[in-house]
Scaffold this active site. Structure first.
Site, PDB file in Angstrom:
ATOM      1  N   GLY A  35     -71.799 -98.624  39.510  1.00 19.63           N
ATOM      2  CA  GLY A  35     -71.899 -97.869  38.266  1.00 19.63           C
ATOM      3  C   GLY A  35     -73.117 -98.267  37.458  1.00 19.63           C
ATOM      4  N   HIS A  41     -80.480 -95.197  41.305  1.00 18.22           N
ATOM      5  CA  HIS A  41     -79.273 -94.693  41.963  1.00 18.22           C
ATOM      6  C   HIS A  41     -79.400 -93.197  42.280  1.00 18.22           C
ATOM      7  CE1 HIS A  41     -77.497 -98.205  39.686  1.00 18.22           C
ATOM      8  NE2 HIS A  41     -77.056 -98.437  40.902  1.00 18.22           N
ATOM      9  N   SER A 191     -79.528-102.151  36.884  1.00 15.88           N
ATOM     10  CA  SER A 191     -78.532-102.040  35.821  1.00 15.88           C
ATOM     11  C   SER A 191     -78.597-103.240  34.887  1.00 15.88           C
ATOM     12  CB  SER A 191     -77.128-101.931  36.425  1.00 15.88           C
ATOM     13  OG  SER A 191     -77.023-100.773  37.232  1.00 15.88           O
TER      14      SER A 191
END
Length: 283
Positions: A35, A41, A191
Site C-alpha cells: 500500500g 507502484h 513509500s
C-alpha cells in the site's frame, strides 16, 4: 470514470474471483504491495497490464518482515487513495487480507530462503526480513496463482530472492523486475520517503549521485576499490549513516573484483535521520 476493482478480503473470496477470470481464459499478473501507493507502484501495474489480460494487486502490510524496532505500526496506510489509484489503472482485483487471514491461529510454516537472501547486504542488517518476505510472497503466489508477478528493481535483493524462490519451488510464476521510478532529482520513489523532512529530502539525493559517480568511474576503467570508496565518502560526508555501498554481480549478488566478473550492480543502504533508504543502479 473507471470502475472500482473487486475487493477481496478472504482467501475463498479471492479464489472465487480468480477462478471467474480463469473461466474466461484470462492470463493474470500479480503486483504485490504494502500500500501507500505512489507512481512507482503505478508503473508496476502498467507493466502488469502489458504482460497479462487481468491484474491483481495485493495490499498487505506484512508484519513478519518488520523487526520489533522497525516501523510496522507507523508504516503509511492510505487505503482510499490506493483504491482510487488502482481504479484509475483498471485493476481487476485488489487482494486486501487482514493479518488473521494471512496468518491464522496456529500458523506454523515458514520459508527460509538462502542463496541471494544470504548475500551480506540487507540480510546483515535485517536478518529477519527475507524469511518474512519469502513466506508472504509464497502465500500470495499460491493464493492468486498468477502467470506473472511484477516487482520493482528498487528492492533489488528482494527481487533476486523472490525470483530464486519461484524457480526453486516450481511455483509456476514468472517473476518480472520493473525499473526503478525516480523523482526528477534522482531520488528513488518509496513509500518511506514521506518520513523525510524537507531538508532530509534534499540531502537524500546524494545516494543516486554517489552511485552514478562510482558507476561512471568503473565504466571509465578506474579500479573498483577507489571508485567505490569515493561514492561511499560522498554519502558519509552528506551526513548519512551508511550500512553498505557495494558492487555485486547483478544476478547472483556475489562479490566481484573485476568488471569482467559479469553484469554488475551497485547497491546502497543508508539511514538519514530516522529513515532508512535503499537504492541500486546497473553499472
Amino acid at each position: 470514470m473507471s470502475a472500482r476493482p473487486l475487493i477481496a478480503r478472504t482467501v475463498p473470496a479471492l479464489r472465487r474471483a480468480v477462478d471467474d477470470l480463469r473461466k474466461r481464459k484470462a492470463t493474470i499478473a500479480l503486483v504485490p504491495t504494502m500500500g501507500a501507493l505512489h507512481d512507482g507502484h503505478v508503473s508496476l501495474v502498467r507493466l502488469a497490464r502489458r504482460r497479462a489480460s487481468r491484474v491483481v494487486v495485493s495490499i498487505f502490510v506484512n508484519p513478519t518482515q518488520f523487526a520489533p524496532t522497525e516501523d510496522f505500526g507507523a508504516y503509511p496506510r492510505t487505503w482510499k487513495a490506493d483504491v482510487a489509484k488502482l481504479a484509475a489503472e483498471d485493476v481487476d482485483i485488489v487482494w486486501h487480507p487482514g493479518v488473521a487471514a494471512m496468518y491464522p491461529e496456529g500458523f506454523a510454516t515458514r520459508i527460509v530462503p538462502e542463496g541471494p537472501a544470504l548475500a551480506g547486504l540487507e540480510d546483515r542488517f535485517r536478518p529477519h526480513f527475507f524469511g518474512g518476505v519469502a513466506t508472504v510472497v509464497g502465500k500470495l503466489f499460491t493464493q492468486v496463482r498468477p502467470d506473472v508477478a511484477i516487482f520493482g528493481e528498487k528492492d533489488f535483493q528482494q527481487l533476486r530472492v523472490v525470483t530464486q524462490m519461484a524457480r526453486d519451488l516450481d511455483l509456476g510464476v514468472k517473476v518480472i523486475g520493473s525499473r526503478t521510478v525516480r523523482e526528477r532529482d534522482g531520488l528513488a520513489m518509496s513509500s518511506r520517503n514521506v518520513y523525510l523532512s524537507p531538508e532530509e529530502r534534499q540531502t537524500a539525493t546524494v545516494l543516486y549521485r554517489a552511485m552514478k559517480e562510482s558507476a561512471g568511474r568503473i565504466r571509465a576503467g578506474d579500479a573498483i576499490a577507489p571508485a567505490m570508496a569515493g561514492g561511499a565518502a560522498m554519502i558519509k560526508s552528506a551526513g548519512l549513516a551508511l550500512d553498505y555501498f557495494e558492487l555485486r554481480h547483478a544476478e547472483t549478488l556475489a562479490k566481484v573484483t573485476s568488471r569482467k566478473d559479469g553484469p554488475l550492480r551497485i547497491l546502497v543502504a543508508a539511514k538519514l535521520g530516522t529513515t532508512r533508504l535503499i537504492d541500486n543502479i546497473a553499472v
